[in-house]
Write a protein that holds these residues in place. Structure first.
Motif, mmCIF file in Angstrom:
data_model
loop_
_atom_site.group_PDB
_atom_site.id
_atom_site.type_symbol
_atom_site.label_atom_id
_atom_site.label_comp_id
_atom_site.label_asym_id
_atom_site.label_seq_id
_atom_site.Cartn_x
_atom_site.Cartn_y
_atom_site.Cartn_z
ATOM 1 N N ARG A 53 0.819 -1.217 0.000
ATOM 2 C CA ARG A 53 0.000 0.000 0.000
ATOM 3 C C ARG A 53 0.849 1.263 0.000
ATOM 4 N NH1 ARG A 53 -5.414 -0.153 1.752
ATOM 5 N NH2 ARG A 53 -6.201 -2.257 2.202
ATOM 6 N N ALA A 54 2.023 1.165 0.608
ATOM 7 C CA ALA A 54 2.880 2.347 0.737
ATOM 8 C C ALA A 54 3.603 2.705 -0.561
ATOM 9 C CB ALA A 54 3.904 2.127 1.847
ATOM 10 N N LEU A 55 3.634 1.776 -1.509
ATOM 11 C CA LEU A 55 4.403 1.992 -2.741
ATOM 12 C C LEU A 55 3.526 2.677 -3.790
ATOM 13 C CD1 LEU A 55 6.166 -1.491 -2.852
ATOM 14 C CD2 LEU A 55 7.061 0.654 -1.937
ATOM 15 N N VAL A 56 3.148 3.895 -3.511
ATOM 16 C CA VAL A 56 2.130 4.573 -4.314
ATOM 17 C C VAL A 56 2.584 4.892 -5.729
ATOM 18 C CG1 VAL A 56 0.924 5.535 -2.332
ATOM 19 C CG2 VAL A 56 2.872 6.773 -3.311
ATOM 20 N N LEU A 96 -2.788 0.521 -5.735
ATOM 21 C CA LEU A 96 -1.680 1.037 -6.552
ATOM 22 C C LEU A 96 -2.225 1.550 -7.888
ATOM 23 C CD1 LEU A 96 0.861 -1.849 -5.808
ATOM 24 C CD2 LEU A 96 0.634 0.360 -4.644
ATOM 25 N N GLN A 97 -2.742 2.759 -7.866
ATOM 26 C CA GLN A 97 -3.472 3.308 -9.010
ATOM 27 C C GLN A 97 -2.592 3.591 -10.229
ATOM 28 O OE1 GLN A 97 -6.975 3.662 -9.020
ATOM 29 N NE2 GLN A 97 -6.567 2.358 -7.259
ATOM 30 N N LEU A 140 -0.244 1.549 -11.292
ATOM 31 C CA LEU A 140 0.280 0.278 -11.775
ATOM 32 C C LEU A 140 -0.075 0.051 -13.238
ATOM 33 C CD1 LEU A 140 1.926 -1.852 -10.215
ATOM 34 C CD2 LEU A 140 -0.179 -3.158 -9.940
ATOM 35 N N GLN A 141 0.953 -0.252 -14.046
ATOM 36 C CA GLN A 141 0.755 -0.505 -15.470
ATOM 37 C C GLN A 141 1.009 -1.962 -15.844
ATOM 38 O OE1 GLN A 141 3.214 2.262 -17.625
ATOM 39 N NE2 GLN A 141 2.229 4.063 -16.736
ATOM 40 N N SER A 142 1.871 -2.625 -15.092
ATOM 41 C CA SER A 142 2.202 -4.017 -15.378
ATOM 42 C C SER A 142 2.104 -4.836 -14.092
ATOM 43 C CB SER A 142 3.625 -4.122 -15.957
ATOM 44 O OG SER A 142 3.985 -5.472 -16.167
ATOM 45 N N LEU A 143 1.282 -5.886 -14.126
ATOM 46 C CA LEU A 143 1.066 -6.720 -12.945
ATOM 47 C C LEU A 143 1.217 -8.192 -13.312
ATOM 48 C CD1 LEU A 143 0.183 -7.264 -10.012
ATOM 49 C CD2 LEU A 143 -2.198 -7.127 -10.812
ATOM 50 N N GLU A 144 2.082 -8.873 -12.588
ATOM 51 C CA GLU A 144 2.241 -10.327 -12.720
ATOM 52 C C GLU A 144 2.005 -10.936 -11.342
ATOM 53 O OE1 GLU A 144 5.817 -13.483 -13.719
ATOM 54 O OE2 GLU A 144 5.542 -11.750 -15.055
ATOM 55 N N LEU A 145 0.920 -11.667 -11.221
ATOM 56 C CA LEU A 145 0.505 -12.215 -9.938
ATOM 57 C C LEU A 145 0.324 -13.727 -10.071
ATOM 58 C CD1 LEU A 145 -0.266 -11.599 -7.031
ATOM 59 C CD2 LEU A 145 -2.548 -10.962 -7.822
ATOM 60 N N SER A 148 -10.269 -1.861 -8.848
ATOM 61 C CA SER A 148 -9.973 -0.429 -8.852
ATOM 62 C C SER A 148 -8.810 -0.091 -9.778
ATOM 63 C CB SER A 148 -9.660 0.052 -7.431
ATOM 64 O OG SER A 148 -8.553 -0.658 -6.898
ATOM 65 N N LEU A 149 -8.068 -1.100 -10.235
ATOM 66 C CA LEU A 149 -6.951 -0.857 -11.151
ATOM 67 C C LEU A 149 -7.500 -0.524 -12.533
ATOM 68 C CD1 LEU A 149 -4.609 -3.819 -10.096
ATOM 69 C CD2 LEU A 149 -4.463 -1.423 -9.374
#
Length: 409
Positions: free
Chosen positions: A34-37, A66-67, A69-74, A95-96
């Motif tokens: 959450r802190a890595l805005v 993380l609004q 965020l452009q690339s997510l690998e989960l 919300s992304l």
């Protein structure tokens, strides 16, 4: 300094695969995220950690904030996620809105059709997606779930790369037809990977997929259709579709354990030979009874692909003897640009002559860096079998030159 780091950190990768992650650890991880805005790229691997529904939801809560965020690998394979957990998980991520690249690995869970339906709703909100990778293997997904996914993917206007893996689910002919309709509508695709191995897809479903491929401008194509009842008709339509593709560079087709036969192999070979721009080819056709005739046709196709750098060929369990093996070997020996070669001829009728020709072929490849040869279970003319001297010598010379070799017989 801490505030500066959290604001300016652009990308992070966390690998906790197969670790023991108690709930408080997952909660702490979510809070840290959450802190890595300012984060734009995030990779998290918590596969096989059994975090369950609650852990996955906590993690999604953190990521959902993380609004930028452009690339997510989960990666959550084997994490104990069920359909209700997947619903909450998807809602937390909804919300992304700025994602352009998304990879979700939810394999070996139990999300079912209900979970995939909710996941599809999350995808619908990401209209900027250019690349989407979904690994959904072994999740008890059937046609209704695939229909929801297919409809949503069709609504993503900027999508150019699509990978969907549905190995060992319950997808039938209707699901294949829905995916085909989606493929037909995605005209901007340059990369497509579709995995339907070990489902209930009939030959008619495979034909629908083949028809949807026609006239695309794909650069990379992978179709995994093992154990899909593909016979001559399916091979014919796949061949026609492959022949119509323009600009193809990499091709991977898994047709293991089908009913292609020598006639189907001829059609596929003709289609492959039409793709003269291929630099990478992976053809898996184990257990298809292609026999000598099919091997000859494949040989002629392979020999014409002079730009190939990587070749993986599995023709194990096809009743191929020395004549077919010799022709395949000579074809491979003419591919001077090959840097990686994997050839599986196990469970055939390859004897001394076939092995001798294979030895000559691999010895003639000047740029080979990686070689895998599998020849176990062949029935040979001499009672005790050959001593493999020529192949061993060829492999030894390649190793001396720095080639990595894996040779089994």
């Amino acid at each position: 300094m801490r505030n500066a780091l959290t604001q300016q950190l652009m990308g992070i990768k966390m690998t906790l695969r197969r670790r023991r992650l108690p709930p408080e650890v997952v909660h702490s991880l979510a809070q840290s995220l959450r802190a890595l805005v300012g984060l734009k790229e995030l990779e998290v691997d918590i596969s096989f950690t059994s975090v369950g529904d609650h852990g996955a939801c906590h993690l999604a809560q953190g990521i959902g904030t993380l609004q930028r965020l452009q690339s997510l690998e989960l990666l959550l394979a084997g994490a104990g996620l069920g359909h209700s957990g997947c619903e909450k998980f998807a809602k937390e991520l909804s919300s992304l809105r700025s994602l352009t690249r998304l990879k979700l690995d939810l394999s070996l869970n139990d999300i079912g059709d209900a979970g995939l339906r909710e996941l599809s709703k999350f995808l619908r909100s990401n209209l900027l997606l250019q690349a989407l990778v979904l690994d959904l293997n072994r999740n008890r997904i059937s046609d209704p779930g695939v229909a929801c996914l297919a409809q949503v993917v069709l609504e993503l206007p900027t999508l150019s790369e699509l990978e969907v893996a549905l190995f060992d689910n319950r997808v039938g002919e209707d699901g294949a037809r829905q995916m085909a309709a989606t493929m037909r509508g995605l005209r901007k695709l340059s990369r497509l990977v579709l995995g339907l191995n070990r489902n209930a897809v009939s030959e008619a479903g495979v034909q629908d997929i083949a028809h949807a491929l026609s006239s695309h401008s794909l650069q990379d194509l992978e179709l995994d259709l093992s154990v899909s009842s593909v016979g001559w008709a399916g091979a014919h339509d796949l061949g026609m579709a492959l022949s119509s593709l323009q600009g193809l560079k990499t091709l991977s087709i898994d047709l293991n354990v089908n009913h292609v036969g020598s006639a189907g192999a001829r059609l596929l070979a003709q289609a492959i030979s039409s793709q003269q721009g291929l630099v990478s080819l992976r053809l898996l056709a184990s257990g298809n009874r292609i026999r000598e005739v099919g091997a000859r046709e494949l040989s002629q196709a392979l020999g014409s692909l002079r730009l190939l750098c990587c070749l993986e060929l599995d023709v194990s369990g096809n009743g191929i003897g020395d004549p077919g093996a010799c022709e395949l070997a000579r074809a491979m020996g003419h591919l001077a640009k090959l840097s990686r070669l994997v050839a599986d001829l196990r469970g055939n009728l390859v004897g001394d002559n076939g092995e001798r020709e294979l030895a000559r072929a691999v010895g003639d490849l000047p740029k080979l860096e990686r070689l895998e040869l599998r020849l176990g279970g062949n029935c040979r003319s001499s009672g005790a079998g050959p001593l493999h001297h020529e192949l061993k010598n060829a492999v030894r010379k390649l190793q001396t030159g720095g080639c990595i070799c894996d040779f089994s017989f």
